[in-house]
Design an enzyme around this catalytic site. Structure first.
Site, PDB file in Angstrom:
ATOM      1  N   ALA A  66       0.640  -1.304  -0.598  1.00  0.00           N
ATOM      2  CA  ALA A  66       0.423  -0.593  -0.031  1.00  0.00           C
ATOM      3  C   ALA A  66       0.978   1.167   0.509  1.00  0.00           C
ATOM      4  O   ALA A  66       2.100   1.085   0.636  1.00  0.00           O
ATOM      5  CB  ALA A  66      -1.134  -0.074   1.237  1.00  0.00           C
ATOM      6  N   GLY A 116      -1.084  -4.698   0.695  1.00  0.00           N
ATOM      7  CA  GLY A 116      -2.230  -4.864  -0.012  1.00  0.00           C
ATOM      8  C   GLY A 116      -2.261  -5.776  -1.128  1.00  0.00           C
ATOM      9  O   GLY A 116      -2.829  -6.240  -1.549  1.00  0.00           O
ATOM     10  N   GLU A 119      -2.788  -9.206  -0.429  1.00  0.00           N
ATOM     11  CA  GLU A 119      -4.391  -8.997   0.395  1.00  0.00           C
ATOM     12  C   GLU A 119      -4.898  -9.236  -0.998  1.00  0.00           C
ATOM     13  O   GLU A 119      -5.796  -9.988  -1.608  1.00  0.00           O
ATOM     14  CB  GLU A 119      -5.031  -8.335   0.921  1.00  0.00           C
ATOM     15  CG  GLU A 119      -3.808  -8.599   2.305  1.00  0.00           C
ATOM     16  CD  GLU A 119      -4.093  -6.662   3.481  1.00  0.00           C
ATOM     17  OE1 GLU A 119      -3.774  -5.871   2.829  1.00  0.00           O
ATOM     18  OE2 GLU A 119      -4.392  -7.149   3.932  1.00  0.00           O
ATOM     19  N   GLU A 141       3.074  -5.586   6.803  1.00  0.00           N
ATOM     20  CA  GLU A 141       2.891  -4.181   7.883  1.00  0.00           C
ATOM     21  C   GLU A 141       3.565  -3.997   9.523  1.00  0.00           C
ATOM     22  O   GLU A 141       3.460  -3.028  10.064  1.00  0.00           O
ATOM     23  CB  GLU A 141       1.018  -4.803   7.684  1.00  0.00           C
ATOM     24  CG  GLU A 141       0.469  -4.595   6.866  1.00  0.00           C
ATOM     25  CD  GLU A 141       0.719  -5.587   5.513  1.00  0.00           C
ATOM     26  OE1 GLU A 141       1.199  -6.346   5.731  1.00  0.00           O
ATOM     27  OE2 GLU A 141       0.109  -4.913   4.844  1.00  0.00           O
ATOM     28  N   ASP A 346      48.534  -3.263   6.625  1.00  0.00           N
ATOM     29  CA  ASP A 346      47.990  -2.609   8.197  1.00  0.00           C
ATOM     30  C   ASP A 346      50.124  -3.168   8.444  1.00  0.00           C
ATOM     31  O   ASP A 346      50.815  -2.895   7.371  1.00  0.00           O
ATOM     32  CB  ASP A 346      47.703  -4.086   8.805  1.00  0.00           C
ATOM     33  CG  ASP A 346      47.085  -4.395   9.947  1.00  0.00           C
ATOM     34  OD1 ASP A 346      48.332  -3.681  10.874  1.00  0.00           O
ATOM     35  OD2 ASP A 346      45.974  -3.971  10.427  1.00  0.00           O
ATOM     36  N   VAL A 403      43.317   2.623  12.264  1.00  0.00           N
ATOM     37  CA  VAL A 403      43.960   2.037  12.889  1.00  0.00           C
ATOM     38  C   VAL A 403      43.292   2.153  13.602  1.00  0.00           C
ATOM     39  O   VAL A 403      42.573   3.308  14.481  1.00  0.00           O
ATOM     40  CB  VAL A 403      44.829   2.574  12.494  1.00  0.00           C
ATOM     41  CG1 VAL A 403      46.185   2.382  11.075  1.00  0.00           C
ATOM     42  CG2 VAL A 403      45.260   4.206  12.075  1.00  0.00           C
ATOM     43  N   GLU A 405      43.066   4.311  17.801  1.00  0.00           N
ATOM     44  CA  GLU A 405      42.333   5.376  17.894  1.00  0.00           C
ATOM     45  C   GLU A 405      43.529   6.015  18.574  1.00  0.00           C
ATOM     46  O   GLU A 405      43.752   6.353  19.993  1.00  0.00           O
ATOM     47  CB  GLU A 405      41.021   5.013  19.144  1.00  0.00           C
ATOM     48  CG  GLU A 405      40.071   6.048  19.352  1.00  0.00           C
ATOM     49  CD  GLU A 405      38.885   6.304  18.091  1.00  0.00           C
ATOM     50  OE1 GLU A 405      39.075   6.524  17.409  1.00  0.00           O
ATOM     51  OE2 GLU A 405      38.421   7.298  18.257  1.00  0.00           O
ATOM     52  N   SER A 432      35.396   6.517  16.383  1.00  0.00           N
ATOM     53  CA  SER A 432      34.783   6.577  16.795  1.00  0.00           C
ATOM     54  C   SER A 432      34.334   7.857  17.584  1.00  0.00           C
ATOM     55  O   SER A 432      33.247   7.982  17.984  1.00  0.00           O
ATOM     56  CB  SER A 432      34.069   5.824  18.069  1.00  0.00           C
ATOM     57  OG  SER A 432      35.103   4.993  18.135  1.00  0.00           O
TER      58      SER A 432
HETATM   59  P1  NAD Z   1      41.648  -2.765  15.983  1.00  0.00           P
HETATM   60  O1  NAD Z   1      42.698  -2.990  17.206  1.00  0.00           O
HETATM   61  O2  NAD Z   1      40.999  -4.086  16.295  1.00  0.00           O
HETATM   62  O3  NAD Z   1      42.561  -2.893  14.578  1.00  0.00           O
HETATM   63  C1  NAD Z   1      43.225  -1.744  13.830  1.00  0.00           C
HETATM   64  C2  NAD Z   1      44.099  -2.473  13.298  1.00  0.00           C
HETATM   65  O4  NAD Z   1      45.392  -1.075  12.696  1.00  0.00           O
HETATM   66  C3  NAD Z   1      44.815  -3.194  13.475  1.00  0.00           C
HETATM   67  O5  NAD Z   1      45.270  -4.647  12.795  1.00  0.00           O
HETATM   68  C4  NAD Z   1      46.495  -2.979  13.949  1.00  0.00           C
HETATM   69  O6  NAD Z   1      47.529  -3.469  13.207  1.00  0.00           O
HETATM   70  C5  NAD Z   1      46.251  -1.364  12.901  1.00  0.00           C
HETATM   71  N1  NAD Z   1      47.254  -0.618  12.669  1.00  0.00           N
HETATM   72  C6  NAD Z   1      47.714  -0.123  13.931  1.00  0.00           C
HETATM   73  N2  NAD Z   1      48.723   1.530  13.529  1.00  0.00           N
HETATM   74  C7  NAD Z   1      48.916   1.442  11.829  1.00  0.00           C
HETATM   75  C8  NAD Z   1      49.005   2.119  11.091  1.00  0.00           C
HETATM   76  N3  NAD Z   1      50.581   2.556  12.144  1.00  0.00           N
HETATM   77  N4  NAD Z   1      49.143   1.455   9.728  1.00  0.00           N
HETATM   78  C9  NAD Z   1      48.858   0.500   9.541  1.00  0.00           C
HETATM   79  N5  NAD Z   1      48.088   0.116  10.693  1.00  0.00           N
HETATM   80  C10 NAD Z   1      47.937  -0.141  12.088  1.00  0.00           C
HETATM   81  O7  NAD Z   1      40.503  -1.775  16.132  1.00  0.00           O
HETATM   82  P2  NAD Z   1      39.382  -1.879  15.699  1.00  0.00           P
HETATM   83  O8  NAD Z   1      38.072  -1.719  16.245  1.00  0.00           O
HETATM   84  O9  NAD Z   1      38.940  -2.197  14.371  1.00  0.00           O
HETATM   85  O10 NAD Z   1      39.300   0.153  15.467  1.00  0.00           O
HETATM   86  C11 NAD Z   1      39.848   0.460  14.949  1.00  0.00           C
HETATM   87  C12 NAD Z   1      39.208   2.225  14.591  1.00  0.00           C
HETATM   88  O11 NAD Z   1      37.790   2.339  13.828  1.00  0.00           O
HETATM   89  C13 NAD Z   1      39.488   2.799  15.414  1.00  0.00           C
HETATM   90  O12 NAD Z   1      39.573   4.338  15.142  1.00  0.00           O
HETATM   91  C14 NAD Z   1      38.250   3.114  16.648  1.00  0.00           C
HETATM   92  O13 NAD Z   1      37.907   4.031  16.924  1.00  0.00           O
HETATM   93  C15 NAD Z   1      37.303   2.999  15.395  1.00  0.00           C
HETATM   94  N6  NAD Z   1      35.949   2.361  15.542  1.00  0.00           N
HETATM   95  C16 NAD Z   1      35.851   1.159  16.443  1.00  0.00           C
HETATM   96  C17 NAD Z   1      34.138   0.074  16.293  1.00  0.00           C
HETATM   97  C18 NAD Z   1      35.062  -0.483  16.563  1.00  0.00           C
HETATM   98  O14 NAD Z   1      33.354  -0.846  17.934  1.00  0.00           O
HETATM   99  N7  NAD Z   1      35.732  -1.746  17.668  1.00  0.00           N
HETATM  100  C19 NAD Z   1      33.449   1.133  15.823  1.00  0.00           C
HETATM  101  C20 NAD Z   1      33.678   2.251  15.014  1.00  0.00           C
HETATM  102  C21 NAD Z   1      34.834   2.890  14.662  1.00  0.00           C
END
Ligand code: NAD
Length: 713
Positions: A66, A116, A119, A141, A346, A403, A405, A432
């Site tokens: 619908a 719909g 239906e 629905e 990586d 990479v 945080e 994040s």
């Molecule tokens: P993670 O630790 O699982 O992975 C990070 C990866 O980055 C690792 O494999 C590490 O070897 C690699 N790394 C580190 N330094 C590096 C470099 N200089 N060059 C290349 N690779 C490098 O972390 P994640 O959970 O995947 O998070 C990664 C990013 O995503 C962070 O910024 C985090 O805040 C963001 N994030 C995470 C989530 C979550 O739920 N885990 C959600 C959204 C955003």
């Protein structure tokens, strides 16, 4: 009349009614279309030259459902339950007229028929369905707060029995052609281009113009209402509904009642019962909220409502991903799935390969479930190149950084990337929490720097939060949105701030649960009420999942960046104690608010009571529910005030699809609008006095409340 149905009568006396909405790719059911159908059925019934009718569609699908354009505004227009009843009953009358017109009517269902559309088919005496994987039948629905209001709750159980009907109507499960045939939902399958011929054949050769339920001695298949099997279906069904909906969703309960009560009486009275339940749902806020956010606004977001004009449509052909951890690996998978070439970089080849192995694991599972083939899986894997060399990033249209945080590491990989990618390449960070404008300082091209915040697990979570840095230009926004559409995710667009929108508001939910713990609320109550509120996971359990260690780190960093003390509040005091004194850092570390025994299910840590004693008197469930919802909605309003959020739609979609804010509310801002902004602010005042300053409404919000300014104009 709008002429959306082509009407022809052939030499054999078959009236062929072809639904073909002009200028649209899909047929949708509108009140006008139903009026036209009513008139044409009457015309055919009165025409002695017509032996019977065949209904089909001139589009690839039969009827997609619908048109909810009018329904979504019903609540705001003040439609009453009685008017809602009339709306539904008009549809019921039309289809019942067709069913009892005295001539056989067959549906030639050439493609999908939903809601719909289905239906209409069920009100025909015979159904031939195209034997094509896309030709599914279903009732969506309940998922948008309504119930099938054109006979679906009455004809479905009478046709296929209660248990099958419950699966379709209450759980909204679509049926593929073979299943539909086995269930008895359709009588015949045929190649799509032959459905009309088969339907004609039935009309000419068999042509029974009486529905099963209009025949003497009719019995509901697989057992009537009083049979033991049916009693069990409803008993179990009730329990399941209570568990799954926590009584927050009126639609499935109404749909189940309509089926039960409607089948306890005559078919015609059953239709009235259905229309009554439909009217009540249509006139209520939950249907409005769900239709608006889950269907209308999500649809607009998917069509890139926020895409700046004047930028040519683009496609990512080669994507670079920095960091092959949890997020990088997930982004690689969904991108390769969309046919994009991915370079997964990586610091070691082993880590990069491990990131690719994540896709292998997902594909293996998909193959086991018959969802993909070996060839397709191999082709997808062939698109992902694990590497440690920045040179492999040459030619990338987009690079996403995932990479660790850390501002320093992120700055380092940004510079290394920009040295090798084309000048036109967009650079995105998946951070994040870290403000995008700050990260963009490491870039030579800050106007091409943007935040693309994915959610974990990337292959399951539908949302991507797009964050604009101060210098991000329209082209970067448009091309990022094009990419999100390419990988079939839903975008929201927000301005920069610490934690942006989703992480910032979500953290108020967990902090509220943790504050409750400090106040002496029983931890089991906190967890149960979180779920009763409609959040997918308890506040303490989800803190364990993202780890207390991370919450601790973010809390300290935020305090430092804002020049304030840590811990700044009750929840941070608890986190500090858990991490620093008790060494309980979360699930990944094997212990947090919960214990995670190897050979048993996780359970709340018994030691919690010693450190956070449970108070003698416990608060009401309803009060705790309100606290959870209010704090998240209030923080969202602050994001609007600060300009982080530019559109109410983004707030709502982001909250539901980003962190699971309960869909029945319509999202964080719909929650406020539904309560009424004045009442909401009064509630904030009461809670600020009872629980602390964090509930205090700003002067801005107060002013909005005084002038009665809703978030949706
Ligand atoms: P993670 O630790 O699982 O992975 C990070 C990866 O980055 C690792 O494999 C590490 O070897 C690699 N790394 C580190 N330094 C590096 C470099 N200089 N060059 C290349 N690779 C490098 O972390 P994640 O959970 O995947 O998070 C990664 C990013 O995503 C962070 O910024 C985090 O805040 C963001 N994030 C995470 C989530 C979550 O739920 N885990 C959600 C959204 C955003």
């Amino acid at each position: 009349m709008s002429n959306t149905i082509n009407y022809t009568v052939d030499a054999d006396g078959i009236a062929l009614l072809t639904f073909d909405l002009p200028g649209k790719s899909m047929n949708v059911l509108t009140p006008e279309l139903m009026q036209e159908l009513d008139a044409l059925v009457k015309q055919a019934a009165a025409d002695d030259a017509v032996k019977g009718l065949v209904l089909t569609s001139g589009k690839a699908a039969f009827i997609a459902g619908a048109d909810i354009k009018d329904m979504v505004t019903a609540y705001d227009r003040g439609v009453t339950p009685r008017e809602g009843y009339e709306f539904s009953y008009a549809l019921n009358r039309t289809l019942r007229n067709m069913e009892t017109c005295g001539k056989p009517v067959a549906a030639a269902i050439n493609g999908l028929a939903l809601g719909g559309g289905l239906e209409v088919c069920l009100a025909c005496h015979y159904r031939v369905l195209a034997d094509h994987p896309k030709a599914v039948l279903g009732f969506p629905e309940v998922n948008i707060g309504l119930l099938p209001g054109a006979g679906g709750t009455q004809r479905t159980p009478r046709l296929i029995g209660f248990r099958n009907a419950a699966t379709m109507v209450l759980q909204c499960r679509n049926q593929k052609p073979q299943q539909a045939l086995e269930m008895g939902l359709v009588q015949e399958l045929a190649p799509a281009d032959q459905v009309v011929d088969r339907a004609r054949r039935w009309v000419l050769e068999e042509g029974d113009p009486i529905a099963p339920w209009d025949k003497k001695g009719f019995k509901i298949p697989h057992g009537g209402l009083m049979s033991p099997g049916t009693a069990q279906t409803f008993m179990v069904g009730n329990a399941l509904l209570a568990k799954n909906t926590r009584h927050n969703y009126p639609a499935p309960i109404a749909a189940q009642s309509a089926m039960f009560e409607g089948c306890a009486t005559s078919f015609d009275d059953g239709l009235k019962i259905e229309s009554q339940y439909f009217g009540t749902l249509l006139a209520g806020p939950v249907a409005r909220n769900m239709m608006r956010s889950l269907f209308v606004n999500k649809g607009k977001a998917d069509k890139l409502a926020r895409r700046p004009e004047g930028v040519e449509k683009s496609q990512v052909r080669k994507l670079g991903i920095l960091g092959a951890g949890m997020m990088g690996a997930g982004i690689a998978y969904v991108s390769a799935q969309a046919g994009i070439e991915v370079v997964l970089l990586d610091t070691s080849q082993e880590a990069a390969e491990k990131g690719k192995a994540y896709s292998e694991g997902l594909l293996k599972k998909a193959m086991e479930r018959g969802k993909t083939t070996e060839e397709k899986a191999a082709a997808l894997l062939g698109l992902i190149k694990p590497t440690t060399s920045y040179h492999d990033l040459a030619g990338c249209d987009l690079v996403i950084e995932a990479v660790f945080e850390s501002v320093k590491i992120k700055a380092d990989v940004t510079a290394k990337t920009e040295a090798v990618v084309p000048e036109s390449c967009i650079f995105a960070s998946n951070t994040s929490t870290l403000p995008i404008t700050g990260l963009a300082e490491a870039s030579e091209r800050p106007e091409q720097f943007i935040g693309l915040h994915f959610f974990s697990p990337v292959d399951k979570m539908p949302l991507v939060e797009v964050i604009l840095g101060k210098k991000t230009n329209d082209e970067a926004i448009a091309r990022s949105l094009d990419y999100i559409q390419q990988i079939r995710k839903t975008p929201i667009v927000v301005n920069d701030s610490r934690g942006f929108y989703t992480s910032r508001v979500f953290s108020t939910f967990t902090a509220e649960g943790i504050s409750m713990l400090a106040e002496g609320v029983n931890p089991a109550l906190i967890e149960n009420v979180s779920k009763m509120t409609g959040m997918p996971v308890g506040a303490l359990a989800v803190t364990d999942e993202v780890t207390l260690e991370l919450a601790h780190k973010i809390g300290k960093e935020t305090a430092a960046a804002l020049g304030r003390d840590y811990p700044a509040d009750l929840s941070q005091e608890v986190i500090q104690k858990m991490v620093e004194d008790l060494d309980r850092k979360g699930k990944r570390f094997g212990k947090g608010f919960y214990d995670y025994p190897k050979d048993a299910k996780k359970h709340l840590w018994a030691g919690l009571a010693e450190h956070f004693p449970v108070a003698d008197t416990q608060p009401e469930v309803s009060e705790l529910k309100k606290r959870f919802l209010t704090i998240q909605a209030l923080e969202t309003a602050r994001c609007v005030e600060e300009g982080v959020l530019m559109h109410a739609e983004d707030a709502d979609i982001g909250s539901i699809f980003g962190w699971g804010f309960p869909p029945y509310t319509g999202g964080t801002l719909s929650y406020i609008d539904t309560i009424g902004i004045r009442e909401f602010v009064a509630e904030c005042d009461r809670m600020a006095a009872a629980y602390g300053e964090r509930f205090k409404a700003s002067a801005w919000l107060r002013e909005r409340a005084e002038s009665g300014q809703d978030f949706y104009a």
